[in-house]
Structure formats: C-alpha cells, structure tokens
Design an enzyme around this catalytic site. Structure first.
Site, PDB file in Angstrom:
ATOM      1  CB  ALA A  83      -0.531  -0.094   0.944  1.00  0.00           C
ATOM      2  CG  ASP A 132      13.417   1.635 -10.309  1.00  0.00           C
ATOM      3  OD1 ASP A 132      12.653   2.877 -10.067  1.00  0.00           O
ATOM      4  OD2 ASP A 132      14.061   1.425 -11.822  1.00  0.00           O
ATOM      5  CD  GLU A 133      10.255   6.201  -9.377  1.00  0.00           C
ATOM      6  OE1 GLU A 133       9.608   6.862  -9.388  1.00  0.00           O
ATOM      7  OE2 GLU A 133       9.561   5.280 -10.257  1.00  0.00           O
ATOM      8  CE1 TYR A 156       6.009   5.888  -4.878  1.00  0.00           C
ATOM      9  CE2 TYR A 156       6.986   6.103  -6.321  1.00  0.00           C
ATOM     10  CZ  TYR A 156       6.796   5.334  -5.325  1.00  0.00           C
ATOM     11  OH  TYR A 156       7.109   3.645  -5.773  1.00  0.00           O
ATOM     12  CE  LYS A 160       7.681   2.483  -1.624  1.00  0.00           C
ATOM     13  NZ  LYS A 160       6.644   1.526  -1.602  1.00  0.00           N
ATOM     14  CE1 TYR A 213       3.944  14.762 -18.348  1.00  0.00           C
ATOM     15  CE2 TYR A 213       5.088  13.769 -16.703  1.00  0.00           C
ATOM     16  CZ  TYR A 213       4.002  13.646 -17.210  1.00  0.00           C
ATOM     17  OH  TYR A 213       2.838  13.892 -16.366  1.00  0.00           O
ATOM     18  CG  ASN A 255       9.784   8.374 -20.979  1.00  0.00           C
ATOM     19  OD1 ASN A 255       9.781   7.380 -20.082  1.00  0.00           O
ATOM     20  ND2 ASN A 255       9.773   9.567 -20.615  1.00  0.00           N
TER      21      ASN A 255
HETATM   22  P1  NAD Z   1      -1.311   0.904  -6.796  1.00  0.00           P
HETATM   23  O1  NAD Z   1      -0.983   3.034  -6.703  1.00  0.00           O
HETATM   24  O2  NAD Z   1      -1.618   1.117  -8.211  1.00  0.00           O
HETATM   25  O3  NAD Z   1      -1.973   0.818  -5.519  1.00  0.00           O
HETATM   26  C1  NAD Z   1      -1.539   1.274  -4.531  1.00  0.00           C
HETATM   27  C2  NAD Z   1      -3.335   0.401  -3.634  1.00  0.00           C
HETATM   28  O4  NAD Z   1      -3.187   1.267  -2.425  1.00  0.00           O
HETATM   29  C3  NAD Z   1      -4.189   1.350  -4.005  1.00  0.00           C
HETATM   30  O5  NAD Z   1      -5.237  -0.083  -3.963  1.00  0.00           O
HETATM   31  C4  NAD Z   1      -5.061   2.073  -2.581  1.00  0.00           C
HETATM   32  O6  NAD Z   1      -6.221   1.862  -2.861  1.00  0.00           O
HETATM   33  C5  NAD Z   1      -4.268   1.961  -1.479  1.00  0.00           C
HETATM   34  N1  NAD Z   1      -3.543   2.385  -0.475  1.00  0.00           N
HETATM   35  C6  NAD Z   1      -3.009   3.508  -0.841  1.00  0.00           C
HETATM   36  N2  NAD Z   1      -2.640   4.726   0.138  1.00  0.00           N
HETATM   37  C7  NAD Z   1      -3.447   3.580   1.319  1.00  0.00           C
HETATM   38  C8  NAD Z   1      -3.281   3.723   2.621  1.00  0.00           C
HETATM   39  N3  NAD Z   1      -3.341   4.535   3.551  1.00  0.00           N
HETATM   40  N4  NAD Z   1      -3.710   2.624   3.434  1.00  0.00           N
HETATM   41  C9  NAD Z   1      -4.315   1.246   2.396  1.00  0.00           C
HETATM   42  N5  NAD Z   1      -4.021   0.961   1.760  1.00  0.00           N
HETATM   43  C10 NAD Z   1      -4.274   2.754   0.728  1.00  0.00           C
HETATM   44  O7  NAD Z   1       0.740   1.019  -7.438  1.00  0.00           O
HETATM   45  P2  NAD Z   1       1.620  -0.394  -7.496  1.00  0.00           P
HETATM   46  O8  NAD Z   1       1.779   0.374  -8.659  1.00  0.00           O
HETATM   47  O9  NAD Z   1       0.517  -0.847  -7.729  1.00  0.00           O
HETATM   48  O10 NAD Z   1       2.403   0.030  -6.345  1.00  0.00           O
HETATM   49  C11 NAD Z   1       2.208  -1.279  -5.230  1.00  0.00           C
HETATM   50  C12 NAD Z   1       3.759  -1.261  -4.458  1.00  0.00           C
HETATM   51  O11 NAD Z   1       5.105  -1.268  -5.125  1.00  0.00           O
HETATM   52  C13 NAD Z   1       4.038   0.516  -3.358  1.00  0.00           C
HETATM   53  O12 NAD Z   1       4.623   0.265  -2.702  1.00  0.00           O
HETATM   54  C14 NAD Z   1       4.919   0.885  -4.540  1.00  0.00           C
HETATM   55  O13 NAD Z   1       6.017   2.042  -4.701  1.00  0.00           O
HETATM   56  C15 NAD Z   1       5.213   0.055  -5.511  1.00  0.00           C
HETATM   57  N6  NAD Z   1       6.551   0.052  -6.432  1.00  0.00           N
HETATM   58  C16 NAD Z   1       5.474   0.297  -7.822  1.00  0.00           C
HETATM   59  C17 NAD Z   1       6.566   0.559  -9.182  1.00  0.00           C
HETATM   60  C18 NAD Z   1       5.830   0.491 -10.090  1.00  0.00           C
HETATM   61  O14 NAD Z   1       6.271   0.386 -11.695  1.00  0.00           O
HETATM   62  N7  NAD Z   1       4.046   1.035 -10.232  1.00  0.00           N
HETATM   63  C19 NAD Z   1       7.757   0.088  -9.219  1.00  0.00           C
HETATM   64  C20 NAD Z   1       8.039  -0.107  -8.478  1.00  0.00           C
HETATM   65  C21 NAD Z   1       7.404  -0.527  -6.805  1.00  0.00           C
HETATM   66  P1  TYD Z   2       5.275   6.922 -14.533  1.00  0.00           P
HETATM   67  O1  TYD Z   2       4.229   6.424 -15.390  1.00  0.00           O
HETATM   68  O2  TYD Z   2       4.336   8.750 -14.004  1.00  0.00           O
HETATM   69  O3  TYD Z   2       6.479   6.176 -14.174  1.00  0.00           O
HETATM   70  P2  TYD Z   2       7.987   7.130 -13.093  1.00  0.00           P
HETATM   71  O4  TYD Z   2       7.704   8.221 -13.004  1.00  0.00           O
HETATM   72  O5  TYD Z   2       7.846   7.046 -11.535  1.00  0.00           O
HETATM   73  O6  TYD Z   2       8.512   6.734 -13.746  1.00  0.00           O
HETATM   74  O7  TYD Z   2       6.091   7.700 -16.256  1.00  0.00           O
HETATM   75  C1  TYD Z   2       7.057   7.190 -16.362  1.00  0.00           C
HETATM   76  C2  TYD Z   2       7.967   7.945 -17.838  1.00  0.00           C
HETATM   77  O8  TYD Z   2       7.161   8.629 -18.841  1.00  0.00           O
HETATM   78  C3  TYD Z   2       8.219   9.506 -17.008  1.00  0.00           C
HETATM   79  O9  TYD Z   2      10.167   9.102 -17.078  1.00  0.00           O
HETATM   80  C4  TYD Z   2       7.927  10.392 -17.481  1.00  0.00           C
HETATM   81  C5  TYD Z   2       6.867  10.058 -18.311  1.00  0.00           C
HETATM   82  N1  TYD Z   2       5.992  10.414 -19.015  1.00  0.00           N
HETATM   83  C6  TYD Z   2       5.229  10.955 -19.808  1.00  0.00           C
HETATM   84  O10 TYD Z   2       6.239  11.661 -20.772  1.00  0.00           O
HETATM   85  N2  TYD Z   2       4.005  11.846 -19.789  1.00  0.00           N
HETATM   86  C7  TYD Z   2       3.124  11.398 -19.483  1.00  0.00           C
HETATM   87  O11 TYD Z   2       2.107  11.172 -19.679  1.00  0.00           O
HETATM   88  C8  TYD Z   2       3.498  10.511 -17.705  1.00  0.00           C
HETATM   89  C9  TYD Z   2       2.868   9.891 -16.988  1.00  0.00           C
HETATM   90  C10 TYD Z   2       5.066  10.374 -17.621  1.00  0.00           C
END
Ligand code: NAD
Ligand code: TYD
Length: 349
Positions: A83, A132-133, A156, A160, A213, A255
């Site tokens: 979460a 990884d961010e 963000y 994390k 972007y 991108n």
């Molecule tokens: P997401 O935004 O799709 O999902 C987040 C979930 O957490 C949602 O279901 C939301 O309702 C729940 N949530 C948010 N705030 C909450 C709270 N206060 N209490 C309970 N639940 C809450 O995110 P995601 O992309 O599935 O990412 C999940 C995890 O993986 C995160 O910790 C993120 O940092 C990590 N992560 C994501 C990516 C990616 O590319 N998406 C990559 C590496 C790590």
């Molecule tokens: P994003 O999916 O937001 O992931 P993160 O920023 O966590 O890596 O964005 C991926 C890349 O795409 C990032 O370099 C920002 C770029 N981006 C755009 O160019 N246009 C967009 O509308 C969005 C949402 C992201």
C-alpha cells in the site's frame, strides 16, 4: 505460514500478487487490506473474491488504532506491504499525502507487527515492497545495485526511501524479520491510467494527444507486472532476512521510443494505417525534477534466488495492449469522474 496480510492488494501490483498467492497457496489465509483510494479497485480482483482463502478489509494504514486492532484480531505470520501513494506527478502536486501513507502508514504496520509478534519472531516475515526510484537518477552509464547509496529526488521517492530506512532500522534495532525489494517500472493489466503506458493506450484508443514530457529522452527499465509478482513470491519464501533485492527487466527504453513502439503495436491492433497513432505525439512541459534514467542490475536475485523475467518486452506489451482493448469497461469506469479533473489539472499546459 498460515495467515498473510497483503496491503494495497486492490491496486495495480498488489492485485497481481494477491492473485498469484491466493491461487498458488490455497491453504494459506490471505487478507487484503486496502483503503480503496482512487488507485484501489476491487474490480481488479473479481476472479478471486470468492475463494475461501481470501478476504478483504477496507481500512487506512495511517489510522494507527485501526491497524493495531487488525493485528490484535488476526494472528498474521507474514506481511507483504504494497500500500502506498505511488504516482510521482501526484507527489509533486500534493506531497503530504505521500508522507502520511508511505511513512506513517509503514511505521504503523511495523509497530503493529512487532507488538503482535513480541519475542516470537521466528518464522515471521515483514516484506516491504519498494522502488528503484530511491536510488535517484543515473547518467548514461551504470546501474543501480543493492549497495547504491540512496538519493531520492521526488516527494514520492523520498517517502519510499524513508520507509525503506525505517524497515531496515527495525531489523537492526529490534531484530524484526524484514525483507525489502526495489523494483523498476512495472507495466501490464490493471494499471491506473495516470502512469505512462495505460495513459498512452487510453489516449491512442480515443485519438487524444499523447503528452510526452520534455524531449522524451528519459529512460526507464520496464518489467511485466506478473514477473514482479513472481519475484515477490520468490523473495517472500526464499529471500534472506535483513536483505534487499533489486528487481528489474533489463529492458531500458527512452520514453519517446517506447511511445512510438506502443503506437506501432496499437496501429496493428486497431487496424489503423502505419504511423497513424504516432501523429498524436505531443511534447509537453517537462516534469519538475524529472529523473533522467533508471536501470536495475538484477544479478543478485538471479544468482541467489534463480528469478529472471519470463517474457520478452514485445510479448508483454502485446498482452498488455490486448488486455486494455478487451477490458474497455474497466478503463471507462476508471476514467470517468475524478480522473477527468486530475487529467485537466495535470495536463493544462
Ligand atoms: P497503486 O497506486 O496502483 O496501488 C496502491 C494501492 O494502495 C491502492 O489499492 C490504494 O487504494 C492502496 N492505498 C493507498 N493508500 C492507502 C492507505 N493509506 N491505506 C491502505 N491502502 C492504501 O500502486 P502500485 O503501482 O500497485 O504500487 C504498489 C507498490 O509497489 C507501492 O509500494 C509502490 O511504491 C511499489 N512499486 C511500484 C512500481 C510501479 O511501477 N508501479 C515499481 C516499483 C515499486
Ligand atoms: P510514470 O509512469 O509516471 O512512472 P515514473 O515516473 O515513476 O517512472 O512515468 C514514466 C516515464 O514517462 C517518466 O519518465 C515520465 C514519463 N511520462 C510522460 O512523458 N508523459 C506522461 O503523461 C506520463 C504520465 C509520464
């Protein structure tokens, strides 16, 4: 393990982790705790919601009393903590929400698990899912390894990073049985269309501008979400306590190249003439503090735990596009209402 708590299971990655665990471990009780923010969607879980080993609890990890109560009513053997507030652009617009959920929420879970487990931490696991961010931004050369110093640059990634530090601090200070993984950008089914790929898929389908972007030269390392879920399973069961594992796709794209590949893939799927969708590409104002390049060295998890991505990017992208085209109701339900307001605000320039 008899009972596992998965937080954020209604979100993108969490729903894939839940599906994998609920189906693969039918004798383990799995509880999904999710606040159902804009990013949480129980529609992601309709295929497992009736399984006997699955249950859902709606709640906020920032609410300390609620979290303590949940842990005193349930004897969890393991926690997989996903979460989070997860979108960089939203963290730029509203950082405080990220501090609350990602930092306070994590410490609430750590405290509740510690209180519930007491001195009996043997066979318990608190697994924190990170990104990884936290390592910051790479130049043209090099990769993030597990020892790369933290250098987060967005609200963000800072939140994390802070939560990762707390999880490690609880390992060293209290002997909490923790594990951490830091993964690269995920893509696949069920991702909220604020992130690059689903946003572009949605806009291509609707013939709307594709907002790239800056110059589109930033680089991300993309991993299919189901491969991330497999990695989480492997680390949860076989990873060493106190250790960190980097997870990545060994799959770097600028991108702009990625968006062009997506356009070409979608032209074929939508029976458009070659090059039609690419005409929608529009360069927009760059993200503030936009990290240039992320790239994971995933040697450790491959060597120590035998995990590696299972499919090629081309295949994964095709599956992903097919999923969004087949599940247009899912996308339509999500992109009505609040999404429209978010979109207007984020892309007003
Ligand atoms: P997401 O935004 O799709 O999902 C987040 C979930 O957490 C949602 O279901 C939301 O309702 C729940 N949530 C948010 N705030 C909450 C709270 N206060 N209490 C309970 N639940 C809450 O995110 P995601 O992309 O599935 O990412 C999940 C995890 O993986 C995160 O910790 C993120 O940092 C990590 N992560 C994501 C990516 C990616 O590319 N998406 C990559 C590496 C790590
Ligand atoms: P994003 O999916 O937001 O992931 P993160 O920023 O966590 O890596 O964005 C991926 C890349 O795409 C990032 O370099 C920002 C770029 N981006 C755009 O160019 N246009 C967009 O509308 C969005 C949402 C992201």
């Amino acid at each position: 393990m008899k009972k596992i708590l998965i937080t954020g299971g209604a979100g993108f990655i969490g729903s894939h982790v839940l599906r994998l665990f609920v189906n693969k471990y039918p004798y383990v009780e799995i509880v999904n705790l999710d606040k159902l923010t804009y990013a949480g969607n129980l529609e992601n879980l309709t295929d497992i919601e009736d399984k006997e080993n699955y249950s859902f609890v709606k709640g906020d990890i920032v609410d300390e009393e609620f979290v303590n109560d949940l842990f005193s009513k349930n004897k969890f053997d393991g926690v997989i903590h996903l979460a989070a507030e997860s979108h960089v652009d939203r963290s730029i617009a509203n950082p405080t929400e990220f501090i609350k959920t990602n930092i306070i929420g994590t410490i609430n879970l750590l405290n509740a698990a510690r209180a519930s487990w007491g001195d009996n931490m043997e066979d318990k696991i608190f697994y924190h899912i990170s990104t990884d961010e936290v390592y910051g931004s790479l130049g043209k050369e090099g990769f993030f390894v597990e020892e790369t110093p933290y250098d987060p640059r967005s609200p963000y990634s800072s939140s994390k990073a802070s939560s990762d530090h707390l999880v490690r601090a609880y390992f060293h200070t209290y002997g909490m049985p923790v594990k951490i993984s830091n993964c690269s950008n995920n893509y696949g089914a069920n991702q909220f269309p604020e992130k690059l790929l689903p946003l572009m898929i949605n806009n291509i389908t609707q013939n709307k501008p594709l907002p790239v972007y800056g110059e589109g030269l930033n680089i991300r390392d993309w991993l299919w979400v189901e491969d991330h879920a497999r990695a989480i399973d492997v680390i949860f069961h076989n990873g060493v306590l106190g250790e960190t594992y980097n997870i990545g796709g060994n799959n770097e794209w600028t991108n702009i190249d990625l968006v062009k590949l997506l356009c070409a893939t979608m032209d074929k799927k939508l029976n458009r003439t070659e090059g039609e969708s690419e005409k929608l590409i529009t360069y927009v104002t760059d993200r503030a503090g936009h990290d240039m390049r992320y790239a994971i060295d995933a040697t450790k998890i491959k060597r120590k735990l035998g995990w590696e991505p299972s499919i090629t990017f081309e295949k994964g992208l095709e599956l992903t596009v097919e999923w969004y085209l087949t599940n247009s109701d899912w996308l339509n339900n999500i992109t009505s209402g609040d999404y429209q307001n978010y979109y207007k605000q984020q892309y007003k320039n």
